[in-house]
Scaffold this motif. Structure first.
Motif, PDB file in Angstrom:
ATOM      1  N   LEU A 160     -14.037  -2.872  -5.707  1.00 45.53           N
ATOM      2  CA  LEU A 160     -13.042  -2.698  -4.650  1.00 45.53           C
ATOM      3  C   LEU A 160     -11.805  -1.796  -5.473  1.00 45.53           C
ATOM      4  O   LEU A 160     -11.166  -2.225  -6.312  1.00 45.53           O
ATOM      5  CB  LEU A 160     -12.598  -4.311  -4.514  1.00 45.53           C
ATOM      6  CG  LEU A 160     -13.793  -5.073  -3.917  1.00 45.53           C
ATOM      7  CD1 LEU A 160     -12.746  -6.531  -3.499  1.00 45.53           C
ATOM      8  CD2 LEU A 160     -14.581  -4.492  -2.831  1.00 45.53           C
ATOM      9  N   HIS A 161     -11.407  -0.984  -4.523  1.00 46.43           N
ATOM     10  CA  HIS A 161     -10.055  -0.188  -4.812  1.00 46.43           C
ATOM     11  C   HIS A 161      -9.414  -0.252  -3.693  1.00 46.43           C
ATOM     12  O   HIS A 161      -8.242   0.310  -3.818  1.00 46.43           O
ATOM     13  CB  HIS A 161     -10.672   1.294  -4.898  1.00 46.43           C
ATOM     14  CG  HIS A 161     -11.592   1.428  -6.263  1.00 46.43           C
ATOM     15  ND1 HIS A 161     -10.736   1.527  -7.452  1.00 46.43           N
ATOM     16  CD2 HIS A 161     -12.809   1.597  -6.243  1.00 46.43           C
ATOM     17  CE1 HIS A 161     -11.870   1.678  -8.317  1.00 46.43           C
ATOM     18  NE2 HIS A 161     -13.160   1.712  -7.581  1.00 46.43           N
ATOM     19  N   THR A 162      -9.555  -0.813  -2.538  1.00 45.81           N
ATOM     20  CA  THR A 162      -8.509  -1.169  -1.414  1.00 45.81           C
ATOM     21  C   THR A 162      -8.278  -2.656  -0.991  1.00 45.81           C
ATOM     22  O   THR A 162      -9.005  -3.380  -1.143  1.00 45.81           O
ATOM     23  CB  THR A 162      -9.524  -0.385  -0.328  1.00 45.81           C
ATOM     24  OG1 THR A 162      -9.923   0.934  -0.268  1.00 45.81           O
ATOM     25  CG2 THR A 162      -8.178  -0.451   0.947  1.00 45.81           C
ATOM     26  N   ALA A 163      -7.062  -2.980  -0.767  1.00 47.92           N
ATOM     27  CA  ALA A 163      -6.572  -4.007  -0.535  1.00 47.92           C
ATOM     28  C   ALA A 163      -7.300  -4.567   0.657  1.00 47.92           C
ATOM     29  O   ALA A 163      -7.699  -3.879   1.782  1.00 47.92           O
ATOM     30  CB  ALA A 163      -5.139  -4.223  -0.210  1.00 47.92           C
ATOM     31  N   GLY A 164      -7.508  -6.110   0.811  1.00 46.87           N
ATOM     32  CA  GLY A 164      -8.141  -6.741   1.978  1.00 46.87           C
ATOM     33  C   GLY A 164      -9.165  -6.847   1.855  1.00 46.87           C
ATOM     34  O   GLY A 164     -10.025  -7.229   3.186  1.00 46.87           O
ATOM     35  N   LEU A 165     -10.183  -6.414   0.958  1.00 48.05           N
ATOM     36  CA  LEU A 165     -11.790  -6.355   1.042  1.00 48.05           C
ATOM     37  C   LEU A 165     -12.564  -7.546   0.339  1.00 48.05           C
ATOM     38  O   LEU A 165     -13.537  -7.669   0.075  1.00 48.05           O
ATOM     39  CB  LEU A 165     -12.149  -5.089   0.355  1.00 48.05           C
ATOM     40  CG  LEU A 165     -11.679  -4.083   1.231  1.00 48.05           C
ATOM     41  CD1 LEU A 165     -12.464  -2.400   0.526  1.00 48.05           C
ATOM     42  CD2 LEU A 165     -12.050  -3.943   2.589  1.00 48.05           C
ATOM     43  N   VAL A 166     -11.532  -8.343  -0.168  1.00 48.77           N
ATOM     44  CA  VAL A 166     -12.225  -9.514  -1.108  1.00 48.77           C
ATOM     45  C   VAL A 166     -13.158 -10.447  -0.154  1.00 48.77           C
ATOM     46  O   VAL A 166     -14.304 -10.660  -0.607  1.00 48.77           O
ATOM     47  CB  VAL A 166     -11.077 -10.524  -1.788  1.00 48.77           C
ATOM     48  CG1 VAL A 166     -11.780 -11.678  -2.183  1.00 48.77           C
ATOM     49  CG2 VAL A 166     -10.551  -9.586  -2.861  1.00 48.77           C
ATOM     50  N   GLY A 167     -12.508 -10.804   0.817  1.00 49.32           N
ATOM     51  CA  GLY A 167     -13.377 -11.728   1.956  1.00 49.32           C
ATOM     52  C   GLY A 167     -14.699 -10.921   2.553  1.00 49.32           C
ATOM     53  O   GLY A 167     -15.744 -11.423   2.587  1.00 49.32           O
ATOM     54  N   LEU A 168     -14.481  -9.375   2.606  1.00 46.31           N
ATOM     55  CA  LEU A 168     -15.618  -8.727   2.941  1.00 46.31           C
ATOM     56  C   LEU A 168     -16.701  -8.794   1.944  1.00 46.31           C
ATOM     57  O   LEU A 168     -17.723  -9.054   2.499  1.00 46.31           O
ATOM     58  CB  LEU A 168     -15.204  -7.317   3.449  1.00 46.31           C
ATOM     59  CG  LEU A 168     -16.325  -6.564   3.849  1.00 46.31           C
ATOM     60  CD1 LEU A 168     -16.798  -7.102   5.165  1.00 46.31           C
ATOM     61  CD2 LEU A 168     -15.496  -5.022   4.168  1.00 46.31           C
ATOM     62  N   ALA A 169     -16.279  -8.609   0.563  1.00 46.67           N
ATOM     63  CA  ALA A 169     -17.176  -8.582  -0.549  1.00 46.67           C
ATOM     64  C   ALA A 169     -17.990 -10.081  -0.482  1.00 46.67           C
ATOM     65  O   ALA A 169     -19.103 -10.033  -0.963  1.00 46.67           O
ATOM     66  CB  ALA A 169     -16.364  -8.491  -1.737  1.00 46.67           C
ATOM     67  N   VAL A 170     -17.424 -10.979  -0.176  1.00 47.94           N
ATOM     68  CA  VAL A 170     -17.935 -12.266  -0.359  1.00 47.94           C
ATOM     69  C   VAL A 170     -19.064 -12.353   0.901  1.00 47.94           C
ATOM     70  O   VAL A 170     -20.382 -12.826   0.631  1.00 47.94           O
ATOM     71  CB  VAL A 170     -16.803 -13.659  -0.129  1.00 47.94           C
ATOM     72  CG1 VAL A 170     -17.768 -14.726   0.051  1.00 47.94           C
ATOM     73  CG2 VAL A 170     -15.795 -13.657  -1.213  1.00 47.94           C
TER      74      VAL A 170
END
Length: 690
Positions: free
Chosen positions: A81-91
Motif C-alpha cells: 500500500l502506498h496511498t492512505a485510506g486503503l487498509v480496510g480495502l486490503a482486508v
C-alpha cells in the motif's frame, strides 16, 4: 473468488517455504495469547526492527492455532500500500469479499464477520498505522469472535493491546543455527573450528535474521575467513555515510541497513542498478515486466534475466512461494533499493516506465477480454492487482490527464469484472472528476463507472452514469458504444423492478457484429440482461431463446463471463420446463464457468439454481447442503440474492420445499454442513455431483 484451504481449514495462509529456526519461547507466548480458549486480549502486536523475522514468526504462530478459528486465519499484506485510506480495502480483498455495496469497508467487514470466529494478521503496518488504528478500533468492540495479530516496527498504542517486542536471535544458538542452515545451500558445513568465526559474523550482524541470511549466501563466492574478515574490517566510507543518514533510527535497524548495504556493495554495478529499479514494483513481478520496466541506459533488456538470477542467488530477490515464474523483494530490501533509486535520480523515470508497462497490460487485457484469453486475463488481473493499483495511482498524480483517463477506463473495466469494485470506483471517480474532453476513452470510463454502480446495487448513481454514457456514445457516433450504453440503462431499470421498460430498452439495442474488446463484452451483457428481465417476468421461453443466443455467441467468441450467466438462465428455464436432469447439468456448467473467472456473484446464483434442481431430482439432503454453501457464498457478496425480491422469494420457495421433504431437524443439519464448508470445498462439492 477462490479461497485457499489447508486440511479443510479456511483462510489464506501461504505454505511455509523454508524451515523455522528458534523462537520457541516467543511461539509459546503467541500461541497462548492467540488461543481463544486461553488468551483474553484480542489485539496482539508483534513489534521489532525490519528483518528481525516478525512475519515468519506471526505465520508460524498462526498455523499453530488455526484449528481454533473455524472461519479462517487471514493474512492481510499491507506493505504494497502506498496511498492512505486503503487498509480496510486490503482486508476486504484478503477475505475475498466481493463487496457490492458502497458502505464503509469497516461496516462491510463487521456485517460479514458477525457471529464468526476468525484471526486477522495485519502484516507490515508501520507505514499505515494512522489507517490501522481506526480500523481496529471500529471492529474489535463489535466482533467478539475476532482476534487481530499485527506486525509492525511500532505498536498501535491502543488500550488492551498486548505487545511482544521481538529481539534478534541469540548468537550462540539460534543465530548460528540459522546461518549454518542457510549457508548449507552453498555447500558449507559447520566444523568445530568454524564456530567461533560464525559466532563473530552473527554477532557483528546483531543476530538479525535477514542480515544473517544475506551474509550466509555469500559463502558461494567467499570463504568463511574472507566473510569474517570483511565484516570485521568495517564498512567502506560509502556505507558509513549510509548508516549515518539513517542514524536517527534504532541501532539494530542501522545494523540491518548496513548489512544490506554491505550486500549491496558486493553486488556488481549492474546488479545494484537492477536492484534499485526493481524497487518500483508494488508486489511480485515476472521477468517480462522486469525487462520492460528496468531496462535502459547501461542495463540492456537482454542482461536482466542473468542479473536477476544472480540477485536470487544472493537472496536479494526471491522466487514467489507458489509461482516459480514470479519474483519479489522483501520489504526491507525493497526499501533499500528505493533509497538507492532516489539517490540515483531515477525514481520518477522508472515509476513512469512502471506505469506505462501496466497501462499497456491493461489495454491488452481489455482488447482481448471478449476472447478465449478471458480466463488468462482474469488470472493476470488478480496476480498484478497491487502493481496495477500502484501504476494507476502514479497515472492519477501526473499533470497530464490523458494517460489517467485511458488507464482508468481499462483498469476499471478489468477490476469491475474481477471483483475489485471499490478500486474501480476509486480510480474512475478520480479520472472522471477532472472533466476530461469527450472521446472514446471518456465513453469507456463512463460505461465502466456505470457498470460498477450496477453491481454495487447503487441504482440512482447507476442511472446518472448511464445517462452520461448514452449521451457520450451518441455524440461519439460509435454504434457499438451506443449498444453498450443500453446495458447500463436496461440493467438499471431491470434491477429497479421496471421490467417492461428494461425489456423495451434492451430489445431496441441493434444487433451488431460482436467485437473482441470490452464493448464487445458489453454487447453480450445487453443480451444477458434482456434474458434475465424476461426470466424475472416469468417469460421463460423468451428468456431461454435469448440466453441460448448468448451461449452460442459466447462459444464463438471463446469468452465465458456472459456465457456462464446465460447457462444459469437456461438451467432455470430447464427447471421451469420440468427437465430436471438438464437443469442439474446446466447449472453445474454455469457454476464451473463462474468459478474459472472467480465470479462470486455468478457462483452464488448458480448454486441457488442447482439447489432447486437437485431437490426437484429428489435429493433433499444434498439440496439443503447446496443452499448452505450458497448462503456462505452470498455472504461474500454482501447482498444476498442481490436484494432482489424475486430472487429472494424464489430461494425461500425452494427452502420450504426442502424443509417439507426432510423435516426441520434434518434440513438444519444438512444446511449447516453446507454453510460450514470453505468456499473452495463447497464449490468442489457442488460440482462433483453424486
Amino acid at each position: 473468488m477462490s479461497e485457499k484451504t489447508t486440511g479443510g481449514r479456511s483462510g489464506n495462509l501461504p505454505p511455509e517455504a523454508r524451515s523455522f529456526v528458534g523462537r520457541l519461547d516467543e511461539l509459546d507466548w503467541l500461541e497462548q495469547e492467540l488461543d481463544p480458549g486461553v488468551g483474553i486480549d484480542r489485539l496482539v502486536s508483534l513489534v521489532g526492527v525490519g528483518g528481525v523475522g516478525k512475519t515468519r514468526l506471526a505465520l508460524r504462530a498462526a498455523r499453530r492455532v488455526q484449528d481454533a478459528y473455524p472461519d479462517g486465519v487471514w493474512l492481510v499484506e499491507l506493505s504494497p500500500l502506498h496511498t492512505a485510506g486503503l487498509v480496510g480495502l486490503a482486508v476486504v480483498e484478503a477475505l475475498r469479499l466481493t463487496d457490492q455495496s458502497t458502505a464503509p469497508v469497516t461496516e462491510v467487514v463487521a456485517e460479514w464477520a458477525q457471529g464468526k470466529r476468525l484471526l486477522l494478521i495485519l502484516d507490515s503496518c508501520e507505514h499505515v498505522l494512522a489507517d490501522c488504528v481506526p480500523f481496529v478500533e471500529a471492529l474489535l468492540p463489535v466482533l467478539p469472535g475476532l482476534r487481530i495479530l499485527l506486525t509492525s516496527r511500532q505498536p498501535l498504542g491502543l488500550p488492551g493491546e498486548r505487545v511482544l517486542h521481538l529481539d534478534p536471535l541469540p548468537v550462540a544458538d539460534d543465530a548460528v543455527a540459522l546461518f549454518t542452515e542457510r549457508a548449507a545451500d552453498t555447500g558449507f558445513v559447520l566444523g568445530d573450528t568454524d564456530r567461533a568465526a560464525v559466532e563473530d559474523v552473527c554477532r557483528s550482524l546483531d543476530g538479525i535474521p535477514l542480515a544473517i541470511e544475506l551474509a550466509a549466501v555469500r559463502l558461494c563466492e567467499l570463504s568463511l575467513a574472507q566473510l569474517h574478515g570483511r565484516l570485521g574490517a568495517g564498512l567502506t566510507s560509502r556505507l558509513d555515510l549510509l548508516a549515518a543518514r539513517d542514524g536517527e533510527g534504532p541501532p539494530r535497524h542501522r545494523t540491518l541497513r548496513t548489512a544490506i548495504g554491505w550486500s549491496h556493495e558486493l553486488c556488481a554495478p549492474l546488479e545494484r542498478l537492477l536492484w534499485a529499479r526493481l524497487s518500483v514494483f508494488a508486489d511480485g513481478f515476472c521477468l517480462r515486466a522486469a525487462e520492460d520496466v528496468c531496462a535502459g541506459g547501461p542495463l540492456p533488456a537482454g542482461r536482466i534475466a542473468g542479473l536477476l538470477a544472480r540477485l536470487v542467488e544472493q537472496s536479494i530477490a526471491r522466487r514467489h512461494d507458489t509461482d516459480p515464474d514470479r519474483f519479489r523483494l522483501l520489504d526491507t530490501v525493497r526499501e533499500f533499493g528505493a533509497d538507492w533509486l532516489r539517490a540515483l535520480g531515477e525514481e520518477h523515470a522508472v515509476r513512469l516506465r512502471h506505469r506505462d508497462h501496466y497501462r499497456r497490460l491493461a489495454r491488452e487485457g481489455c482488447a482481448e477480454w471478449n476472447t478465449g484469453r478471458q480466463v488468462a486475463w482474469c488470472e493476470r488481473t488478480l496476480t498484478e492487482h497491487a502493481n496495477l493499483r500502484a501504476a494507476m495511482d502514479c497515472a492519477l498524480t501526473e499533470p497530464e490527464g490523458r494517460a489517467a483517463l485511458e488507464m482508468a477506463a481499462d483498469v476499471g473495466f478489468l477490476w469491475r469484472h474481477c471483483g475489485y469494485l471499490r478500486d474501480a470506483q476509486h480510480c474512475l471517480d478520480l479520472a472522471l472528476a477532472a472533466d476530461p474532453a469527450p472521446g472514446p476513452d471518456r465513453t469507456r470510463a463512463l460505461w465502466a463507472r456505470g457498470a460498477v454502480a450496477l453491481l454495487q446495487g447503487d441504482l440512482e448513481v447507476a442511472a446518472d452514469w448511464a445517462g452520461r454514457c448514452v449521451d457520450a456514445a451518441e455524440e461519439q457516433g460509435d454504434a457499438v458504444a451506443v449498444v453498450a450504453a443500453a446495458y447500463l440503462t436496461g440493467g438499471q431499470l431491470s434491477l429497479s423492478g421496471k421490467l417492461s421498460e428494461a425489456i423495451e430498452v434492451l430489445s431496441a439495442a441493434p444487433r451488431l457484429p460482436i467485437r473482441q474488446d470490452g464493448f464487445g463484452a458489453a454487447q453480450l451483457q445487453v443480451r444477458v440482461a434482456l434474458a434475465f428481465a424476461h426470466m424475472l417476468r416469468g417469460a421463460y421461453e423468451r428468456a431461454r431463446a435469448v440466453a441460448e443466443e448468448v451461449r452460442a455467441a459466447s462459444v464463438a467468441c471463446g469468452e465465458g463471463w456472459a456465457g456462464a450467466f446465460a447457462d444459469g438462465i437456461v438451467a432455470q428455464t430447464d427447471l421451469a420446463r420440468g427437465d430436471v436432469r438438464a437443469a442439474v447439468r446446466t447449472a453445474r456448467t454455469a457454476l464451473a464457468g463462474h468459478g474459472l473467472l472467480h465470479n462470486t456473484v455468478g457462483a452464488a446464483m448458480a448454486l441457488d439454481v442447482l439447489a432447486a434442481a437437485v431437490v426437484a431430482a429428489g435429493d433433499g439432503h444434498r439440496a439443503a447442503r447446496l443452499l448452505g454453501i450458497g448462503a456462505r457464498v452470498w455472504e461474500l457478496t454482501g447482498r444476498a440474492q442481490m436484494a432482489s425480491p424475486d430472487l429472494l422469494a424464489t430461494r425461500l420457495h425452494h427452502e420450504l420445499r426442502i424443509r417439507e421433504e426432510l423435516g426441520d431437524t434434518a434440513y438444519e443439519k444438512a444446511y449447516q454442513e453446507g454453510l460450514a464448508m470453505p468456499y473452495g470445498e463447497g464449490l468442489d462439492y457442488a460440482a462433483a455431483g453424486r
